[in-house]
Write a protein that holds these residues in place. Sequence first.
Motif, mmCIF file in Angstrom:
data_model
loop_
_atom_site.group_PDB
_atom_site.id
_atom_site.type_symbol
_atom_site.label_atom_id
_atom_site.label_comp_id
_atom_site.label_asym_id
_atom_site.label_seq_id
_atom_site.Cartn_x
_atom_site.Cartn_y
_atom_site.Cartn_z
ATOM 1 N N LEU A 38 0.786 -1.231 -0.086
ATOM 2 C CA LEU A 38 -0.216 0.064 -0.137
ATOM 3 C C LEU A 38 0.830 1.174 0.032
ATOM 4 C CD1 LEU A 38 -2.526 -1.069 2.821
ATOM 5 C CD2 LEU A 38 -2.818 -1.107 0.254
ATOM 6 N N PRO A 39 0.577 2.139 -0.957
ATOM 7 C CA PRO A 39 1.476 3.300 -0.897
ATOM 8 C C PRO A 39 1.111 4.305 0.203
ATOM 9 C CG PRO A 39 -0.214 3.452 -2.612
ATOM 10 C CD PRO A 39 -0.310 2.174 -2.305
ATOM 11 N N PRO A 40 2.016 5.275 0.589
ATOM 12 C CA PRO A 40 1.425 6.344 1.505
ATOM 13 C C PRO A 40 0.365 7.216 0.694
ATOM 14 C CG PRO A 40 3.915 6.321 1.189
ATOM 15 C CD PRO A 40 3.064 5.177 0.231
ATOM 16 N N VAL A 41 -0.277 7.561 1.504
ATOM 17 C CA VAL A 41 -1.630 8.553 1.224
ATOM 18 C C VAL A 41 -1.100 10.061 1.684
ATOM 19 C CG1 VAL A 41 -4.072 9.012 1.256
ATOM 20 C CG2 VAL A 41 -3.065 6.681 1.176
ATOM 21 N N PHE A 42 -1.277 11.094 0.658
ATOM 22 C CA PHE A 42 -1.046 12.297 1.106
ATOM 23 C C PHE A 42 -2.207 13.022 1.897
ATOM 24 C CE2 PHE A 42 -2.645 16.837 0.358
ATOM 25 C CZ PHE A 42 -1.262 17.466 0.756
ATOM 26 N N THR A 43 -1.724 13.375 3.153
ATOM 27 C CA THR A 43 -2.935 13.821 4.141
ATOM 28 C C THR A 43 -2.912 15.312 4.265
ATOM 29 O OG1 THR A 43 -1.113 13.542 5.855
ATOM 30 C CG2 THR A 43 -2.654 11.743 5.682
ATOM 31 N N THR A 44 -1.900 15.997 4.562
ATOM 32 C CA THR A 44 -1.777 17.674 4.332
ATOM 33 C C THR A 44 -0.604 18.188 3.928
ATOM 34 O OG1 THR A 44 -0.742 17.555 6.779
ATOM 35 C CG2 THR A 44 -2.935 17.445 6.665
ATOM 36 N N ALA A 45 -0.593 19.353 3.751
ATOM 37 C CA ALA A 45 0.809 20.417 3.488
ATOM 38 C C ALA A 45 0.810 21.480 4.235
ATOM 39 C CB ALA A 45 0.568 20.652 2.065
ATOM 40 N N VAL A 46 1.959 21.875 4.716
ATOM 41 C CA VAL A 46 1.999 22.916 5.516
ATOM 42 C C VAL A 46 3.020 24.062 4.983
ATOM 43 C CG1 VAL A 46 2.717 23.774 7.875
ATOM 44 C CG2 VAL A 46 1.665 21.486 7.595
ATOM 45 N N ALA A 47 2.756 25.339 4.701
ATOM 46 C CA ALA A 47 3.721 26.007 4.161
ATOM 47 C C ALA A 47 4.572 26.958 5.266
ATOM 48 C CB ALA A 47 2.975 27.017 3.142
ATOM 49 N N ASN A 48 5.691 27.061 5.157
ATOM 50 C CA ASN A 48 6.491 27.863 5.919
ATOM 51 C C ASN A 48 7.222 28.713 5.262
ATOM 52 O OD1 ASN A 48 7.648 29.134 8.261
ATOM 53 N ND2 ASN A 48 8.290 27.216 9.390
ATOM 54 N N GLY A 49 7.094 29.916 5.026
ATOM 55 C CA GLY A 49 8.086 31.027 4.152
ATOM 56 C C GLY A 49 8.306 30.251 2.899
ATOM 57 N N SER A 50 9.547 29.921 2.519
ATOM 58 C CA SER A 50 9.804 29.317 1.127
ATOM 59 C C SER A 50 9.793 27.755 1.302
ATOM 60 C CB SER A 50 11.030 29.766 0.879
ATOM 61 O OG SER A 50 12.207 29.234 1.534
ATOM 62 N N GLU A 51 9.517 26.939 2.347
ATOM 63 C CA GLU A 51 9.177 25.525 2.398
ATOM 64 C C GLU A 51 8.029 25.026 2.567
ATOM 65 O OE1 GLU A 51 12.618 24.042 5.214
ATOM 66 O OE2 GLU A 51 10.674 23.048 6.008
ATOM 67 N N ILE A 52 7.819 23.959 1.920
ATOM 68 C CA ILE A 52 6.512 23.264 2.277
ATOM 69 C C ILE A 52 6.652 21.962 2.583
ATOM 70 C CG2 ILE A 52 4.449 22.320 0.899
ATOM 71 C CD1 ILE A 52 4.663 24.582 -1.215
ATOM 72 N N THR A 53 6.005 21.733 3.413
ATOM 73 C CA THR A 53 6.167 20.050 4.388
ATOM 74 C C THR A 53 4.788 19.380 3.821
ATOM 75 O OG1 THR A 53 7.321 21.078 6.127
ATOM 76 C CG2 THR A 53 6.478 18.884 6.492
#
Length: 170
Positions: A130-145
């Motif tokens: 089973l592949p990992p499933v995208f849950t959320t994204a968090v932007a912090n300045g020029s970085e996205i987690t």
Amino acid sequence: LAPQPVMNNTIDSVAPVFASATVNGSFLVVSYTETDALSDAAPLGSAFSVKVGPTATAVDNPVTSVFVSPNAKTITLGLTNPILNAQVVIVAYTDPTVDNDVNAVQDASGNDALSLTVQTVTNATPIDILPPVFTTAVANGSEITLNFSDASLLSTTTVLKNATTNYFSN
């Protein structure tokens, strides 16, 4: 002569003997041969050493819990990190004292199992399909987690800025 009750006074003086070990994910089951049942007292988790990887470079995977199944003659070790399908796992056990005591692997008669040198563990962990499933994204300045389910098994590779395409929406 009428039937008479008979009492068996045979004393069990034979210690449990290691038979095998199998891991499936976060649990490693150590099996013993024993005429009697194992003691239901859980031995110290620190008496077990579980390592992952080839013997020369093996990494510790500390035991977090110990559960004894007396009649099945097994001891189940909970592991800090789940084991993956193709990983090599080894286990060792050190009897904490020279005496028979409840902090050790022992049978119901109190006979301690001997310390166990490094033993190869059968890895019964299924292949993770089973592949990992995208849950959320968090932007912090020029970085996205980006966060995914099952993130503990994702690669830790860093994506370079030039290796991505920037998409913007209004």
